[in-house]
Design an enzyme around this catalytic site. Structure first.
Site, short mmCIF file in Angstrom:
data_model
loop_
_atom_site.label_atom_id
_atom_site.label_comp_id
_atom_site.label_asym_id
_atom_site.label_seq_id
_atom_site.Cartn_x
_atom_site.Cartn_y
_atom_site.Cartn_z
CG ASN A 17 -0.27 0.34 2.50
OD1 ASN A 17 0.74 -0.26 2.86
ND2 ASN A 17 -0.82 1.29 3.24
CG HIS A 28 3.71 3.82 -7.25
ND1 HIS A 28 2.75 3.13 -6.54
CD2 HIS A 28 3.06 4.42 -8.27
CE1 HIS A 28 1.57 3.30 -7.13
NE2 HIS A 28 1.74 4.09 -8.18
#
Length: 165
Positions: A17, A28
């Protein structure tokens, strides 16, 4: 946190997550000390070390990124079993729609929780998810001291070789 995806990827990497820094930056694996980007490069997936802000370049290499659970947390242990199971269900639908060759789940604990597979270990899995072959990678967090940078790169490299076949 937006996915970095397109149809027909060679490998769709799937984090657990978003961390708080990833959520704040929109990139990310953005936390300094996370070894995802160095492992990608050292394993030969990318010709140079990419910065998290260059994540869209992954698409040109047939690579993408998503997450099991969309909710950002400071630590993955803040996620509930229900969140993991629902994340696995939604991920299966996403993979079926995007049709990557490989789904690479980054973190064996996340894979076990999302797909109710308590025996899973790092490496290729017997099952498919949404039609894609599955490889479980070690968590590249700097907190995962069990995996050195060299060992991470070696495992990522095993996946790269399998994805090239």
């Amino acid at each position: 946190m937006p996915d970095v995806v397109t149809d027909g990827l060679r490998v769709l990497f799937c984090g657990i997550n978003p961390g708080l820094m990833t959520a704040a930056t929109g990139h990310h694996f953005a936390r300094p000390g996370n070894r995802f980007w160095p492992a990608l490069h050292r394993s030969g997936f990318t010709p140079r070390l990419l910065l998290p802000s260059e994540q869209q370049e992954l698409l040109s290499y047939g690579l993408g990124i998503t997450n099991v659970v969309a909710r950002a947390t400071a630590r993955a242990d803040e996620l509930s079993a229900e969140e993991y199971r629902e994340g696995g269900r939604l991920l299966t639908l996403k993979v079926a729609r995007l049709r990557p060759k490989w789904l690479a789940v980054v973190g064996v604990t996340a894979y076990r929780a999302a797909f109710d597979d308590r025996r899973a270990v790092v490496g290729p899995q017997a099952r498919t998810v949404g039609g894609a072959r599955v490889w479980v990678l070690p968590n590249p967090s700097g907190l995962n001291a069990h995996w050195t940078p060299a060992a991470l790169a070696e495992e990522f490299g095993r996946l790269r070789e399998a994805a090239a076949e």
